[in-house]
Design a protein around this motif. Sequence first.
Motif, mmCIF file in Angstrom:
data_model
loop_
_atom_site.group_PDB
_atom_site.id
_atom_site.type_symbol
_atom_site.label_atom_id
_atom_site.label_comp_id
_atom_site.label_asym_id
_atom_site.label_seq_id
_atom_site.Cartn_x
_atom_site.Cartn_y
_atom_site.Cartn_z
ATOM 1 N N ASN A 147 0.865 -1.173 -0.145
ATOM 2 C CA ASN A 147 0.176 0.109 0.152
ATOM 3 C C ASN A 147 0.969 1.172 -0.160
ATOM 4 O OD1 ASN A 147 0.865 0.355 2.737
ATOM 5 N ND2 ASN A 147 -1.004 -0.416 3.646
ATOM 6 N N THR A 148 0.268 2.384 0.116
ATOM 7 C CA THR A 148 1.202 3.689 0.155
ATOM 8 C C THR A 148 2.154 3.645 1.291
ATOM 9 O OG1 THR A 148 -0.733 4.816 1.150
ATOM 10 C CG2 THR A 148 -0.753 5.093 -1.257
ATOM 11 N N GLY A 149 1.779 2.987 2.487
ATOM 12 C CA GLY A 149 2.519 3.115 3.349
ATOM 13 C C GLY A 149 3.944 2.242 3.350
ATOM 14 N N THR A 150 3.635 1.119 2.788
ATOM 15 C CA THR A 150 4.746 0.274 2.276
ATOM 16 C C THR A 150 5.865 0.564 1.223
ATOM 17 O OG1 THR A 150 3.745 -1.177 0.710
ATOM 18 C CG2 THR A 150 3.579 -1.747 3.247
ATOM 19 N N GLY A 151 5.427 1.269 0.258
ATOM 20 C CA GLY A 151 5.912 1.342 -0.938
ATOM 21 C C GLY A 151 5.505 0.282 -1.819
ATOM 22 N N THR A 152 6.258 0.203 -3.184
ATOM 23 C CA THR A 152 6.003 -0.901 -4.116
ATOM 24 C C THR A 152 7.441 -1.305 -4.618
ATOM 25 O OG1 THR A 152 5.901 0.906 -6.167
ATOM 26 C CG2 THR A 152 3.884 0.338 -5.065
ATOM 27 N N ASP A 158 12.867 -23.258 -3.850
ATOM 28 C CA ASP A 158 12.930 -24.632 -3.049
ATOM 29 C C ASP A 158 11.617 -25.524 -2.682
ATOM 30 O OD1 ASP A 158 15.867 -24.670 -3.152
ATOM 31 O OD2 ASP A 158 15.697 -23.486 -1.312
ATOM 32 N N GLU A 159 10.598 -24.719 -3.014
ATOM 33 C CA GLU A 159 9.167 -25.160 -2.804
ATOM 34 C C GLU A 159 8.803 -25.209 -1.633
ATOM 35 O OE1 GLU A 159 11.239 -27.029 -5.565
ATOM 36 O OE2 GLU A 159 10.459 -25.364 -6.556
ATOM 37 N N TRP A 160 9.464 -24.407 -0.590
ATOM 38 C CA TRP A 160 8.987 -24.152 0.726
ATOM 39 C C TRP A 160 7.940 -23.296 0.698
ATOM 40 C CZ3 TRP A 160 11.406 -25.223 5.657
ATOM 41 C CH2 TRP A 160 12.776 -26.312 5.640
ATOM 42 N N GLY A 161 6.760 -23.365 1.613
ATOM 43 C CA GLY A 161 5.813 -22.287 1.733
ATOM 44 C C GLY A 161 6.427 -21.082 2.197
ATOM 45 N N LEU A 162 5.919 -20.059 1.791
ATOM 46 C CA LEU A 162 6.528 -19.027 2.176
ATOM 47 C C LEU A 162 5.496 -17.724 2.625
ATOM 48 C CD1 LEU A 162 9.082 -16.795 1.736
ATOM 49 C CD2 LEU A 162 8.085 -16.236 -0.530
ATOM 50 N N ILE A 163 5.739 -17.242 3.744
ATOM 51 C CA ILE A 163 5.027 -16.055 4.449
ATOM 52 C C ILE A 163 6.034 -14.961 5.040
ATOM 53 C CG2 ILE A 163 3.549 -15.515 6.354
ATOM 54 C CD1 ILE A 163 2.447 -18.242 6.473
ATOM 55 N N TRP A 164 6.106 -13.909 4.164
ATOM 56 C CA TRP A 164 7.375 -13.118 4.377
ATOM 57 C C TRP A 164 7.059 -11.598 4.484
ATOM 58 C CZ3 TRP A 164 12.116 -15.546 4.168
ATOM 59 C CH2 TRP A 164 13.277 -14.744 4.159
ATOM 60 N N GLN A 165 7.297 -11.029 5.731
ATOM 61 C CA GLN A 165 6.946 -9.833 5.972
ATOM 62 C C GLN A 165 8.453 -9.014 5.407
ATOM 63 O OE1 GLN A 165 5.910 -6.982 6.001
ATOM 64 N NE2 GLN A 165 4.362 -7.134 7.662
ATOM 65 N N LYS A 166 8.140 -8.124 4.596
ATOM 66 C CA LYS A 166 9.384 -7.551 4.017
ATOM 67 C C LYS A 166 9.577 -6.081 4.709
ATOM 68 C CE LYS A 166 10.272 -9.610 -0.253
ATOM 69 N NZ LYS A 166 10.972 -9.173 -1.756
ATOM 70 N N GLU A 167 8.626 -5.617 5.409
ATOM 71 C CA GLU A 167 8.763 -4.294 6.273
ATOM 72 C C GLU A 167 9.280 -4.777 7.566
ATOM 73 O OE1 GLU A 167 7.673 -1.596 4.564
ATOM 74 O OE2 GLU A 167 7.322 -2.798 2.851
ATOM 75 N N ASN A 168 9.784 -3.682 8.233
ATOM 76 C CA ASN A 168 10.319 -3.629 9.644
ATOM 77 C C ASN A 168 9.208 -3.825 10.546
ATOM 78 O OD1 ASN A 168 12.219 -3.723 11.520
ATOM 79 N ND2 ASN A 168 12.227 -1.544 11.924
ATOM 80 N N LEU A 169 8.091 -4.804 10.365
ATOM 81 C CA LEU A 169 7.080 -4.938 11.040
ATOM 82 C C LEU A 169 6.691 -6.338 11.239
ATOM 83 C CD1 LEU A 169 4.802 -2.366 8.924
ATOM 84 C CD2 LEU A 169 5.841 -1.915 11.220
#
Length: 205
Positions: free
Chosen positions: A20-25, A38-49
């Motif tokens: 969104n506008t807070g995270t940037g694109t 490697d076909e592992w399931g991925l849940i990834w927060q890229k922000e410092n949150l």
Amino acid sequence: REQLHSHKTDSAENYLRFTNTGTGTGAGDGFNVGINGDEWGLIWQKENLGILVGTNGSERLRLDASGNLGIGTTSPDTKLTVSQAATGSLIKCLTTNNNTRSQIQLQGKDNSGNAVTLKLGGDGDFGGNVYTLTNHKLGFATNNAAPQVVLDTSGKLGVGTASPSKLLDVDKAVGGDYVAHFRNGTAATPYTVQIEEPSSPTAGY
């Protein structure tokens, strides 16, 4: 059946990214869900949150930006913090087969880099059990003190000493009081201590 299916024709990572506008694109922005290369399931927060997980309209679990996981708390201050308001068990470990052991293992390192391993268990072949798995002493203390009671690796128990020389070694550093106090509240059997030896196994004192 799934309502949304994202497929790639190679083995590269494949994920959805939310911004969104807070995270940037940019490539380092937002939140990803998918699979990695490697076909592992991925849940990834890229922000410092952090990441929140909830049920029934309420937050239940929180992984903060430093990697601390909280269950029942919004402010985990250790790698795992479990909290609840009421009295009761917070963590339960169990085995379901007969005559088995359910154990928790804690491990650090000594000055030489060797593992120091403690186990706490509900052992079906014995009972409740607390022991060191490695060749190290077991200590007990209160009020954040150095060990006040020590069980060494040969089975000697020290009270007031970290280096017991007998099966029971009691050491009082200062005077002014007794080292031990034995009391028997039954007048009919006035003995308070029984010391056995082969020649007089029932001697009492």
